[in-house]
Design a protein around this motif. Structure first.
Motif, mmCIF file in Angstrom:
data_model
loop_
_atom_site.group_PDB
_atom_site.id
_atom_site.type_symbol
_atom_site.label_atom_id
_atom_site.label_comp_id
_atom_site.label_asym_id
_atom_site.label_seq_id
_atom_site.Cartn_x
_atom_site.Cartn_y
_atom_site.Cartn_z
ATOM 1 N N VAL A 167 0.840 -1.207 0.000
ATOM 2 C CA VAL A 167 0.000 0.000 0.000
ATOM 3 C C VAL A 167 0.873 1.254 0.000
ATOM 4 O O VAL A 167 0.592 2.222 -0.730
ATOM 5 C CB VAL A 167 -0.948 -0.008 1.215
ATOM 6 N N ASP A 168 1.935 1.251 0.816
ATOM 7 C CA ASP A 168 2.843 2.397 0.869
ATOM 8 C C ASP A 168 3.451 2.679 -0.507
ATOM 9 O O ASP A 168 3.492 3.827 -0.967
ATOM 10 C CB ASP A 168 3.969 2.143 1.878
ATOM 11 N N PHE A 210 0.804 3.867 -3.098
ATOM 12 C CA PHE A 210 0.419 5.260 -2.836
ATOM 13 C C PHE A 210 1.513 6.214 -3.319
ATOM 14 O O PHE A 210 1.229 7.190 -4.019
ATOM 15 C CB PHE A 210 0.170 5.453 -1.343
ATOM 16 N N SER A 211 2.749 5.943 -2.934
ATOM 17 C CA SER A 211 3.856 6.841 -3.263
ATOM 18 C C SER A 211 4.076 6.941 -4.765
ATOM 19 O O SER A 211 4.239 8.041 -5.315
ATOM 20 C CB SER A 211 5.138 6.363 -2.573
ATOM 21 N N SER A 214 1.911 6.359 -7.075
ATOM 22 C CA SER A 214 0.756 7.033 -7.672
ATOM 23 C C SER A 214 0.870 8.546 -7.533
ATOM 24 O O SER A 214 0.556 9.301 -8.466
ATOM 25 C CB SER A 214 -0.539 6.542 -7.017
ATOM 26 N N LEU A 232 2.910 5.273 5.207
ATOM 27 C CA LEU A 232 1.800 6.205 5.034
ATOM 28 C C LEU A 232 1.125 6.492 6.367
ATOM 29 O O LEU A 232 0.782 7.640 6.677
ATOM 30 C CB LEU A 232 0.790 5.627 4.036
ATOM 31 N N ILE A 237 -6.529 6.977 7.163
ATOM 32 C CA ILE A 237 -6.321 7.664 5.895
ATOM 33 C C ILE A 237 -7.582 8.436 5.494
ATOM 34 O O ILE A 237 -7.515 9.600 5.078
ATOM 35 C CB ILE A 237 -5.927 6.658 4.798
#
Length: 406
Positions: free
Chosen positions: A222-223, A226-227, A229, A320, A386
């Protein structure tokens, strides 16, 4: 250790009592129907609620497991009677019997103030009332989903499957929701510190995610997603912000600052510069509002100043979601977090304390909240944090004399 146990015929009690017995505890089981307890636990002393005072003399503590669970249908009065009134009555009887410590089993549901179910509300009410009982030490243990050789509640469906499949499925489920194994609860109770007099303390008892490979891999995925993206979609905005900062005031567009990360290792945290170059290198809550540049006000309010920290995530220095990293010179904060074991996990761009509005001006309160995240962390909790961050929950570290957050 000599322990009086109420509610031993429930799901937790059926698995916990044999483990306490195996750990050398002398037990007295209390219930409404002694014959049920005698059949379940042959060879262990039992008593009714009306008679246990006569038998409990000399016991160290009383463990109150009796509960009306959240999977049971009942009205509010029933929840109050069983989950709030009954513990107070048992606690007072324990005091009359000379028992030094009362242990109340609550649920992590009760820690979620937004949980307005009768179960959670009645558990919170019980803790409020326990605080008014004097002359006996009180422990409140907050438990997540309890697992053992047999599963209960919504997880009971897994009991139908072979053990290897059940264990694999549990590892996946644990990544989304915190759990505690009944053997860990037994060890906690066996080693629980006696409380004298009017002491009352709380403890969250969970297995944590330290050894859950599914959780660690999923969180890292996920980290990274996200980064990458953010870099792919907002690279142009990051360049525009950098240019605007450079044009508005002298100094670099990216602010680099040493922070304390996992295992107390220092790293260089990256942010868009929101203060004049002459601002002191101290915690945000210690900085005057006059140190913030005009564009800095906007960047802090919209949290766009945090965008460069995706580089820290890609470097595996941050996550995140996690405790916000502190400065090396914030010694009080470091000591509090060290005492709570918070440095076992990576710091984050946002965290539980941030959405609750707890900042670094309160080191003890912040470290306790970070500890709560450490114990309850899960993919489900991360998603919730989040979403709350994106919708503006909490306030983070405020600039001195303002409502501007970092």
């Amino acid at each position: 250790m000599r322990i009086v146990v109420t509610g031993a015929s429930g799901f937790i009690g059926k698995q916990l009592v044999p483990l306490l017995k195996a750990r050398g505890c002398d037990l007295l089981l209390v219930g409404r129907k002694r014959e049920i307890l005698d059949n379940l636990f042959p060879g262990i002393a039992t008593s009714s609620y009306s008679d246990f005072l006569k038998l409990a003399n000399g016991f160290d503590c009383i463990l109150h497991l009796a509960v009306l669970n959240n999977n049971q249908v009942a009205d509010w009065d029933s929840f109050v009677r069983i989950n709030a009134d009954m513990p107070i009555e048992v606690c007072r009887k324990a005091k009359a019997a000379g028992i030094r410590t009362f242990v109340f089993i609550s649920s992590t549901h009760a820690l979620e103030l937004n949980d307005k179910t009768s179960y959670a509300e009645s558990k919170r009410l019980a803790v409020e009332r326990l605080a008014t009982v004097e002359g006996i030490g009180r422990w409140v243990l907050y438990l997540p989903a309890v697992v053992g050789d047999q599963l209960g509640g919504k997880l009971a469906v897994l009991n139908r499957f072979p053990t290897p499949f059940r264990r694999a499925a549990l590892e996946v489920l644990k990544a989304f929701k915190p759990t505690v194994h009944v053997s860990q609860l037994a060890d906690t109770l066996r080693n629980l510190e006696p409380l004298e007099g009017d002491g009352i303390r709380n403890m969250i008892v969970t297995a944590g995610q330290g050894e859950n490979v599914v959780f660690s891999k999923a969180k890292r995925f996920v980290d990274l997603a996200f980064s990458l993206s953010i870099v792919a979609l907002l690279w142009w905005a990051m360049i525009a912000i950098w240019v605007a900062i450079r044009l508005q005031s002298p100094g670099p567009g990216i602010f680099r600052q040493q922070r304390v990360g996992r295992n107390e290792e220092q790293f260089t945290c990256l942010k868009f510069r929101t203060m004049f170059a002459s601002a002191p290198n101290v915690g945000t809550h210690e900085v005057p509002i006059s140190a913030v540049t005009p564009i800095g006000h906007f960047l802090r309010r919209t949290k766009l100043d945090e965008l460069p920290q995706v580089i820290n995530i890609l470097r595996n220095e941050m996550s995140l979601v996690g405790p916000r990293p502190c400065l090396p010179n914030q010694t009080d904060m470091i000591l509090e977090r060290r005492g709570q074991g918070v440095f076992a996990i990576k710091p984050g761009i946002t965290g539980l304390a941030q959405v609750r509005g707890i900042d670094m001006s309160n080191p003890a309160g912040l470290a306790q909240c970070d500890r709560e995240y450490l114990q309850l962390q899960s993919l489900g909790l991360d998603v919730k944090i989040i979403v709350e961050t994106a919708t503006g929950a909490g306030s983070g570290d405020k600039i001195r004399g303002s409502n501007i957050t970092p």
